[in-house]
Design a protein around this motif. Sequence first.
Motif, PDB file in Angstrom:
ATOM      1  N   ALA A  76      18.193 -19.200  54.329  1.00  0.00           N
ATOM      2  CA  ALA A  76      17.697 -17.706  54.315  1.00  0.00           C
ATOM      3  C   ALA A  76      17.119 -17.605  53.158  1.00  0.00           C
ATOM      4  O   ALA A  76      16.032 -16.757  52.806  1.00  0.00           O
ATOM      5  CB  ALA A  76      18.878 -16.722  54.526  1.00  0.00           C
ATOM      6  N   LYS A  77      17.713 -18.100  51.929  1.00  0.00           N
ATOM      7  CA  LYS A  77      17.327 -17.966  50.376  1.00  0.00           C
ATOM      8  C   LYS A  77      15.848 -18.504  50.396  1.00  0.00           C
ATOM      9  O   LYS A  77      14.841 -17.908  49.815  1.00  0.00           O
ATOM     10  CB  LYS A  77      18.217 -18.824  49.485  1.00  0.00           C
ATOM     11  N   ILE A  78      15.597 -19.786  50.968  1.00  0.00           N
ATOM     12  CA  ILE A  78      14.220 -20.587  50.839  1.00  0.00           C
ATOM     13  C   ILE A  78      13.454 -19.681  51.694  1.00  0.00           C
ATOM     14  O   ILE A  78      12.134 -19.366  51.155  1.00  0.00           O
ATOM     15  CB  ILE A  78      14.359 -21.816  51.204  1.00  0.00           C
ATOM     16  N   ILE A  79      13.677 -19.166  52.519  1.00  0.00           N
ATOM     17  CA  ILE A  79      12.660 -18.309  53.591  1.00  0.00           C
ATOM     18  C   ILE A  79      12.296 -17.072  52.918  1.00  0.00           C
ATOM     19  O   ILE A  79      11.109 -16.616  53.143  1.00  0.00           O
ATOM     20  CB  ILE A  79      13.321 -18.211  55.111  1.00  0.00           C
ATOM     21  N   LYS A  80      13.348 -16.380  52.334  1.00  0.00           N
ATOM     22  CA  LYS A  80      12.989 -15.167  51.581  1.00  0.00           C
ATOM     23  C   LYS A  80      11.960 -15.399  50.697  1.00  0.00           C
ATOM     24  O   LYS A  80      11.156 -14.503  50.808  1.00  0.00           O
ATOM     25  CB  LYS A  80      14.124 -14.379  51.269  1.00  0.00           C
ATOM     26  N   LYS A  81      12.163 -16.249  49.946  1.00  0.00           N
ATOM     27  CA  LYS A  81      11.224 -16.669  48.875  1.00  0.00           C
ATOM     28  C   LYS A  81       9.534 -17.043  49.410  1.00  0.00           C
ATOM     29  O   LYS A  81       8.751 -16.532  49.087  1.00  0.00           O
ATOM     30  CB  LYS A  81      11.481 -17.940  47.979  1.00  0.00           C
ATOM     31  N   ALA A  82       9.941 -17.866  50.509  1.00  0.00           N
ATOM     32  CA  ALA A  82       8.569 -18.002  51.360  1.00  0.00           C
ATOM     33  C   ALA A  82       7.723 -16.981  51.942  1.00  0.00           C
ATOM     34  O   ALA A  82       6.609 -16.846  51.621  1.00  0.00           O
ATOM     35  CB  ALA A  82       8.793 -19.345  52.136  1.00  0.00           C
ATOM     36  N   ALA A  83       8.660 -16.079  52.488  1.00  0.00           N
ATOM     37  CA  ALA A  83       7.926 -14.738  52.959  1.00  0.00           C
ATOM     38  C   ALA A  83       7.138 -13.850  51.841  1.00  0.00           C
ATOM     39  O   ALA A  83       6.126 -13.721  51.914  1.00  0.00           O
ATOM     40  CB  ALA A  83       8.992 -13.868  53.399  1.00  0.00           C
ATOM     41  N   ASP A  84       7.892 -13.634  50.825  1.00  0.00           N
ATOM     42  CA  ASP A  84       6.976 -13.031  49.591  1.00  0.00           C
ATOM     43  C   ASP A  84       5.784 -13.750  49.244  1.00  0.00           C
ATOM     44  O   ASP A  84       4.738 -13.278  49.164  1.00  0.00           O
ATOM     45  CB  ASP A  84       8.002 -13.090  48.295  1.00  0.00           C
ATOM     46  N   LYS A  85       5.821 -15.276  49.074  1.00  0.00           N
ATOM     47  CA  LYS A  85       4.579 -16.128  48.731  1.00  0.00           C
ATOM     48  C   LYS A  85       3.581 -16.006  49.767  1.00  0.00           C
ATOM     49  O   LYS A  85       2.474 -15.675  49.439  1.00  0.00           O
ATOM     50  CB  LYS A  85       5.177 -17.471  48.451  1.00  0.00           C
ATOM     51  N   VAL A  86       3.893 -16.079  51.112  1.00  0.00           N
ATOM     52  CA  VAL A  86       2.740 -16.243  52.001  1.00  0.00           C
ATOM     53  C   VAL A  86       2.156 -15.095  52.562  1.00  0.00           C
ATOM     54  O   VAL A  86       1.016 -14.804  52.444  1.00  0.00           O
ATOM     55  CB  VAL A  86       3.665 -16.701  53.554  1.00  0.00           C
ATOM     56  N   LEU A  87       2.790 -13.819  52.182  1.00  0.00           N
ATOM     57  CA  LEU A  87       2.305 -12.513  52.647  1.00  0.00           C
ATOM     58  C   LEU A  87       1.381 -12.250  51.287  1.00  0.00           C
ATOM     59  O   LEU A  87       0.366 -11.724  51.840  1.00  0.00           O
ATOM     60  CB  LEU A  87       3.526 -11.437  52.643  1.00  0.00           C
ATOM     61  N   SER A  88       1.959 -12.574  50.281  1.00  0.00           N
ATOM     62  CA  SER A  88       1.091 -12.146  49.351  1.00  0.00           C
ATOM     63  C   SER A  88      -0.241 -12.949  49.155  1.00  0.00           C
ATOM     64  O   SER A  88      -1.244 -12.526  48.978  1.00  0.00           O
ATOM     65  CB  SER A  88       1.772 -12.188  47.752  1.00  0.00           C
ATOM     66  N   SER A  89      -0.130 -14.427  49.293  1.00  0.00           N
ATOM     67  CA  SER A  89      -1.288 -15.143  49.234  1.00  0.00           C
ATOM     68  C   SER A  89      -2.239 -14.987  50.503  1.00  0.00           C
ATOM     69  O   SER A  89      -3.153 -15.335  50.382  1.00  0.00           O
ATOM     70  CB  SER A  89      -1.037 -16.722  49.396  1.00  0.00           C
ATOM     71  N   LEU A  90      -1.596 -14.448  51.720  1.00  0.00           N
ATOM     72  CA  LEU A  90      -2.713 -14.128  52.705  1.00  0.00           C
ATOM     73  C   LEU A  90      -2.913 -12.634  52.716  1.00  0.00           C
ATOM     74  O   LEU A  90      -3.562 -11.878  53.549  1.00  0.00           O
ATOM     75  CB  LEU A  90      -1.712 -13.981  53.964  1.00  0.00           C
ATOM     76  N   GLY A  91      -2.534 -11.887  51.572  1.00  0.00           N
ATOM     77  CA  GLY A  91      -3.022 -10.556  51.306  1.00  0.00           C
ATOM     78  C   GLY A  91      -2.486  -9.552  52.594  1.00  0.00           C
ATOM     79  O   GLY A  91      -2.969  -8.482  52.886  1.00  0.00           O
ATOM     80  N   ILE A  92      -1.148  -9.778  53.009  1.00  0.00           N
ATOM     81  CA  ILE A  92      -0.648  -9.091  54.084  1.00  0.00           C
ATOM     82  C   ILE A  92       0.513  -7.935  53.402  1.00  0.00           C
ATOM     83  O   ILE A  92       1.267  -8.733  52.616  1.00  0.00           O
ATOM     84  CB  ILE A  92       0.021 -10.037  55.146  1.00  0.00           C
ATOM     85  N   ASN A  93       0.444  -6.736  53.514  1.00  0.00           N
ATOM     86  CA  ASN A  93       1.377  -6.019  53.149  1.00  0.00           C
ATOM     87  C   ASN A  93       2.231  -5.563  54.463  1.00  0.00           C
ATOM     88  O   ASN A  93       1.819  -4.783  55.180  1.00  0.00           O
ATOM     89  CB  ASN A  93       0.918  -4.738  52.626  1.00  0.00           C
ATOM     90  N   ASP A  94       3.389  -6.342  54.658  1.00  0.00           N
ATOM     91  CA  ASP A  94       4.183  -5.979  56.083  1.00  0.00           C
ATOM     92  C   ASP A  94       5.200  -4.922  55.590  1.00  0.00           C
ATOM     93  O   ASP A  94       6.005  -5.327  54.869  1.00  0.00           O
ATOM     94  CB  ASP A  94       4.505  -7.117  56.774  1.00  0.00           C
ATOM     95  N   PRO A  95       5.332  -3.595  56.127  1.00  0.00           N
ATOM     96  CA  PRO A  95       6.341  -2.657  55.450  1.00  0.00           C
ATOM     97  C   PRO A  95       7.752  -3.336  55.913  1.00  0.00           C
ATOM     98  O   PRO A  95       8.740  -3.070  55.479  1.00  0.00           O
ATOM     99  CB  PRO A  95       5.941  -1.453  56.288  1.00  0.00           C
ATOM    100  N   VAL A  96       7.786  -4.194  56.990  1.00  0.00           N
ATOM    101  CA  VAL A  96       8.908  -4.654  57.943  1.00  0.00           C
ATOM    102  C   VAL A  96       9.637  -5.473  56.787  1.00  0.00           C
ATOM    103  O   VAL A  96      10.918  -5.729  56.525  1.00  0.00           O
ATOM    104  CB  VAL A  96       8.574  -5.380  59.076  1.00  0.00           C
ATOM    105  N   LEU A  97       9.015  -6.350  55.635  1.00  0.00           N
ATOM    106  CA  LEU A  97       9.656  -7.047  54.761  1.00  0.00           C
ATOM    107  C   LEU A  97      10.254  -6.237  53.497  1.00  0.00           C
ATOM    108  O   LEU A  97      11.496  -6.404  53.540  1.00  0.00           O
ATOM    109  CB  LEU A  97       8.551  -7.815  54.204  1.00  0.00           C
ATOM    110  N   GLU A  98       9.766  -5.002  53.483  1.00  0.00           N
ATOM    111  CA  GLU A  98      10.528  -4.162  52.528  1.00  0.00           C
ATOM    112  C   GLU A  98      11.707  -3.613  53.016  1.00  0.00           C
ATOM    113  O   GLU A  98      12.801  -3.536  52.438  1.00  0.00           O
ATOM    114  CB  GLU A  98       9.429  -3.061  52.117  1.00  0.00           C
ATOM    115  N   ILE A  99      11.557  -3.180  54.292  1.00  0.00           N
ATOM    116  CA  ILE A  99      12.940  -2.662  54.987  1.00  0.00           C
ATOM    117  C   ILE A  99      13.766  -3.837  55.087  1.00  0.00           C
ATOM    118  O   ILE A  99      15.170  -3.651  54.920  1.00  0.00           O
ATOM    119  CB  ILE A  99      12.410  -2.002  56.653  1.00  0.00           C
TER     120      ILE A  99
END
Length: 394
Positions: free
Chosen positions: A282-305
Motif C-alpha cells: 500500500a505504501k508503494i502504491i500510494k506513492k505511485a498513485a501520486d506520481k502517475v496522476l501528476s505525470s498524466l495530468g489527472i486530478n482525481d478528487p477520489v485520491l484526495e478523499i
Amino acid sequence: QSGFITLDSGYKNTGATKSAITFLDGEEGILRYRGYPIEQLAEQSSFLEVAYLLIYGELPTQKELESFTNEIKVHTLVNEDMRKIFDGFPVNAHPMGILSALVCSLTAFYPESMGSVTAEQERLSIVRLMAKLPTIAAWAYKNHMGHPVNYPQNRLSYCANFMHMMFALPVEEYIVNPVIEDALNTLLILHADHEQNCSTSTVRLVGSSHASLYSSISAGINALWGPLHGGANQEVIEMLEEIKADGGDVKKYVEMAKNAKTTGFRLFGFGHRVYKNFDPRAKIIKKAADKVLSSLGINDPVLEIAKQLEEAALTDPYFVERKLYPNVDFYSGIIYRALGIPTNMFTVMFALGRLPGWIAQWKEMRETKEPIGRPRQVYVGHPKRDYLDINSRS
Ligand code: SDX
C-alpha cells in the motif's frame, strides 16, 4: 470425535504448508519474493522477470528471460475453437465470470494437463497460462463492451500488449504511454504472490486432488472475486465514489464502519489478516498513485478523499486498537482508473498479477508431493436419532 481436533476457523493460526516462495512479516511489514524485498523488485524488475523468479526460484539470466518472454509470445493467441465458447457469453457478462470459465476450459483444449503430467507438459501448461490469461482478460472486457476483440501484438511488451488488446479500436490504434506501461508493470509485480492467502490456498487445495493447473487456477480466480479478498479493489473505488457523492464527509463513513454490527458497513481496503502495522504494498502504491496522476495530468478528487479517509481512520482508536491500516487494495483502484481501466476489470487485474504466484505455489505443492488436502471439523450437530416416517413428521 476420535482423536484430538483443534478448531481454527479461517485458519488464523494454522500453517497449511511449508513454502520457499514468499516471506511475510506482519508486524514489520516485510514482503519478499524468494528472498528479494518487494521494494527493490517493484523499483527495478519487470513483471515477467518476477514471474520467472516466483515460478523457477531464481532471477533469470538475460538468455533465460528472453526465451521465457519469447515462448510466452508464441502462445498468446487463444484457440479459434475457444473463441466460439467466448462468443457465447452475453454482452456485458462480468469479466471475472468469463475469465474463470475460459481458464477452466483450457483443460478441455489441452487434456494432457490433467493428472500426473510430465515435466515438459507442466512447463508448457505454465507458458500457455502466462501467455493466454492477458488475451482472455482483455477479450472478456471487449465482450463486456460489445467491442470486437484485438489480437495480441508480439512486437509489444507484456504490459503494452495487454493495454493494446484492451483499448485499441478498429478506428483507432492504441498508443502506449510509457508512464502507463511502467505503472501497470509495478502494480502487477506488487500483486504477484502473497503466501497462503484465500485464493492461493484454494489453488493449492484444488491442485492437491491432481486437478489440472488450469482448473486449479480457475478455482483461485473464483476465490479472489470475493469482496473480502481481491474483489475489494472494486469495492474501494465504489466506496470512495459514494463518499464523494455524499459531500466528502469521511468522518461519517469512519463512524459507520465503527458501528459495523448495526450498519453492516466496513471500510474496504482497510485491514489485513497478516499485516498489523502497514501493508508494504500500500505504501508503494500510494506513492505511485501520486506520481502517475501528476505525470498524466489527472486530478482525481477520489485520491484526495482516500488520503483524508486514511488520515481519519489512522487517528481513530477503533482502527488503531484493531490494527487496521490500508491494504494493497486501498489505492490500487485509483491507479487502474488513471490507466483507463474500468472498475469491473479491477479484480481481473488482480488475477493477472497473482497468476505467477498461483502457478508457483501449485508447482511447489505438486513437486513436494503434498497429500490431498482434507481438513477435519468439530461436529456440533444432532446426536444419533432414528428415521421418521413422512406421515409422523410435524
Ligand atoms: C486482500 O490474505 C492476503 O494476503 C490477502 C491479500 C493478498 O495479497 O492476497 O493481501 C489481498 O485480500 C487484502 C484484503 C482486501 N479486503 C478488504 O479490504 C475488505 C475489508 N477488510 C476486512 O474485511 C478484513 O480486514 C479482512 C478480511 C482483510 C481481514 O479479516 P480478519 O483478519 O478476519 O479480521 P476480522 O474480520 O476478524 O476483523 C477484526 C476486527 C473486527 O472487529 P471486532 O469484531 O473485533 O470488533 O476488525 C474489524 C472487524 O469488524 N474490521 C474492520 C475492517 N476490517 C476488520 N472494521 C472496519 N473496516 C474494516 N475494513
